[in-house]
Design an enzyme around this catalytic site. Structure first.
Site, PDB file in Angstrom:
ATOM      1  N   ASP A  93       0.857  -1.182   0.000  1.00 13.47           N
ATOM      2  CA  ASP A  93       0.000   0.000   0.000  1.00 13.47           C
ATOM      3  C   ASP A  93       0.901   1.243   0.000  1.00 13.47           C
ATOM      4  O   ASP A  93       1.817   1.345   0.825  1.00 13.47           O
ATOM      5  CB  ASP A  93      -0.864  -0.053   1.278  1.00 13.47           C
ATOM      6  N   HIS A  94       0.672   2.170  -0.908  1.00 11.90           N
ATOM      7  CA  HIS A  94       1.434   3.417  -0.970  1.00 11.90           C
ATOM      8  C   HIS A  94       2.955   3.233  -1.016  1.00 11.90           C
ATOM      9  O   HIS A  94       3.677   3.818  -0.206  1.00 11.90           O
ATOM     10  CB  HIS A  94       1.080   4.343   0.206  1.00 11.90           C
ATOM     11  N   ASP A 115       2.894   5.069  -5.557  1.00 15.71           N
ATOM     12  CA  ASP A 115       2.123   6.300  -5.368  1.00 15.71           C
ATOM     13  C   ASP A 115       2.981   7.497  -5.756  1.00 15.71           C
ATOM     14  O   ASP A 115       3.758   8.012  -4.962  1.00 15.71           O
ATOM     15  CB  ASP A 115       1.671   6.397  -3.910  1.00 15.71           C
ATOM     16  N   HIS A 191      -8.067   9.806   3.702  1.00 17.43           N
ATOM     17  CA  HIS A 191      -7.445   8.904   4.681  1.00 17.43           C
ATOM     18  C   HIS A 191      -7.784   9.297   6.121  1.00 17.43           C
ATOM     19  O   HIS A 191      -8.013  10.462   6.410  1.00 17.43           O
ATOM     20  CB  HIS A 191      -5.922   8.910   4.508  1.00 17.43           C
ATOM     21  N   GLY A 192      -7.784   8.299   7.004  1.00 23.08           N
ATOM     22  CA  GLY A 192      -7.914   8.578   8.431  1.00 23.08           C
ATOM     23  C   GLY A 192      -9.341   8.503   8.941  1.00 23.08           C
ATOM     24  O   GLY A 192     -10.260   8.113   8.221  1.00 23.08           O
ATOM     25  N   HIS A 234      -9.145   4.663  -2.295  1.00 18.45           N
ATOM     26  CA  HIS A 234      -8.451   4.662  -0.997  1.00 18.45           C
ATOM     27  C   HIS A 234      -9.334   5.364   0.028  1.00 18.45           C
ATOM     28  O   HIS A 234     -10.343   5.971  -0.313  1.00 18.45           O
ATOM     29  CB  HIS A 234      -7.121   5.409  -1.131  1.00 18.45           C
ATOM     30  N   GLY A 235      -8.900   5.310   1.289  1.00 21.67           N
ATOM     31  CA  GLY A 235      -9.563   6.114   2.322  1.00 21.67           C
ATOM     32  C   GLY A 235     -11.059   5.914   2.391  1.00 21.67           C
ATOM     33  O   GLY A 235     -11.815   6.879   2.494  1.00 21.67           O
ATOM     34  N   SER A 237     -13.018   4.121   4.667  1.00 20.60           N
ATOM     35  CA  SER A 237     -13.664   3.686   5.902  1.00 20.60           C
ATOM     36  C   SER A 237     -14.903   4.531   6.130  1.00 20.60           C
ATOM     37  O   SER A 237     -14.978   5.676   5.702  1.00 20.60           O
ATOM     38  CB  SER A 237     -12.694   3.838   7.083  1.00 20.60           C
ATOM     39  N   ILE A 278      -9.885  -0.282   3.190  1.00 19.44           N
ATOM     40  CA  ILE A 278     -10.477  -0.009   4.497  1.00 19.44           C
ATOM     41  C   ILE A 278      -9.449  -0.317   5.579  1.00 19.44           C
ATOM     42  O   ILE A 278      -9.019  -1.460   5.722  1.00 19.44           O
ATOM     43  CB  ILE A 278     -11.759  -0.855   4.695  1.00 19.44           C
TER      44      ILE A 278
END
Ligand SMILES: [Zn+2]
Length: 332
Positions: A93-94, A115, A191-192, A234-235, A237, A278
């Site tokens: 990832d990344h 990335d 993200h986050g 991505h990101g 959640s 996620i």
């Protein structure tokens, strides 16, 4: 030099093809410890879902790359032991450099992300192309994910104050020049666990933040430019409010948490979006249960009695995602 096939893993090629034509997305769950890995595999075997096990460079630093690689091998054997062989991908990832991607490609990863989204367009093309040439020339073809557009938010070593959406006019050129196998795009995910600033949101009657909707118009335009090409979010959640409340009830403080509503991800999963990342939701579920046990059972000091219930909750969360959000259940 280890090929992922020796570990029993697969790349993303076939999985994405089926996911795009079948109108669902493959879950990409981050892991860096045993309990996370076990719960991911339990949930995906139970729901008969393919899965992408994701390792960030932060996870590599935390857990050691050799241990993670062997955990992925263990994951394959564990699924078999549980009675159903699901396709498992080990994905970086990344990845932020050619060297890191090379290292992963040569040590058993079946898929890597490079990335270059923070670079200029031309530099992103050059770097992504270089990684693709290496990955695709392996005896066993390693798949590569690239990224166009920048996501806001913080994720391990990846952070960006400002986002900018993917420009659909660039995708044909990028995919053609680099030969990437899939493309992460920016349409408003982040993200986050605090994906938007409160001023970007509205609040419902209970004061709960309602995020701005994803830019499905950009997604549709991208799909028009590269029909059937695998798209990654991505990101993604959802930051379930129950976990945030549980964490705060047992002494935590997570001000202004807000995620991507599940119905929007469900809609995205039905399109060319075939991989949904996620991570934060798993972190929240685990932290919520650990906090609960520590407060409710002050005399407990056996880590298995603390992490065990957290693992059970994680499994529930992942099974729910596969069944009700991504649509990947029953596709393995
Ligand atoms: Zn990400």
């Amino acid at each position: 030099m280890t090929s992922y096939k020796e570990l029993g893993l697969v790349n993303t090629k076939e999985l994405f093809k089926k996911a795009v034509s079948g109108g669902y997305a493959i879950p990409a769950y981050n892991f860096n410890n045993m309990e996370q890995m076990q719960s991911i595999i339990q949930a995906c075997v139970e729901t008969k879902s393919p899965v992408i096990l994701q390792v960030s460079s932060g996870a590599r630093k935390y857990a050691n790359q050799n241990i993670l690689k062997n955990m992925a091998r263990g994951a394959v054997e564990y699924a078999h032991e549980l009675g159903y062989d699901i396709p498992i991908v080990l994905h970086l990832d990344h990845g932020d450099s050619f060297e890191l991607c090379k290292d992963c490609i040569e040590t058993g990863f079946s898929s890597v992300m490079i990335d270059g989204s923070h670079l200029s367009y031309d530099e992103n093309v050059a770097l992504t192309k270089k990684v693709c040439e290496l990955a695709h020339s392996q005896k066993d073809y390693v798949t590569v994910e690239g990224e166009l557009g920048v996501l806001a938010g913080v994720e391990d070593d990846v952070s960006s104050e400002h986002s900018h959406y993917t420009q659909p006019s660039e995708v044909v050129d990028f995919v053609g020049k680099t030969k990437v196998d899939s493309l992460a795009i920016s349409i408003g995910t982040s993200h986050g666990r605090a994906k938007f600033k409160p001023e970007q949101c509205t609040r419902d009657a209970n004061g709960i933040l309602i995020p701005p909707p994803l830019r499905f118009d950009i997604l549709e335009e991208v799909e028009k430019q590269i029909p059937g090409f695998p798209i990654v979010l991505h990101g993604s959640s959802s930051v379930p409010i129950e976990y945030v409340h549980m964490i705060e009830k047992y002494g935590g403080k997570l001000t202004d948490s807000v995620g991507i509503p599940e119905e929007q991800l469900r809609k995205a999963a039905k399109s060319a979006v075939c991989k949904i990342n996620i991570d934060s939701d798993g972190r929240l579920a685990m932290t919520a249960l650990i906090r609960k046990i520590l407060v409710e059972k002050p005399d407990e000091f056996d880590p298995r009695k603390i992490l065990g219930p957290a693992r059970d909750e994680l499994k529930k969360l992942y099974a729910h995602k596969n069944q009700n959000v991504l649509g990947s259940a029953g596709r393995a």
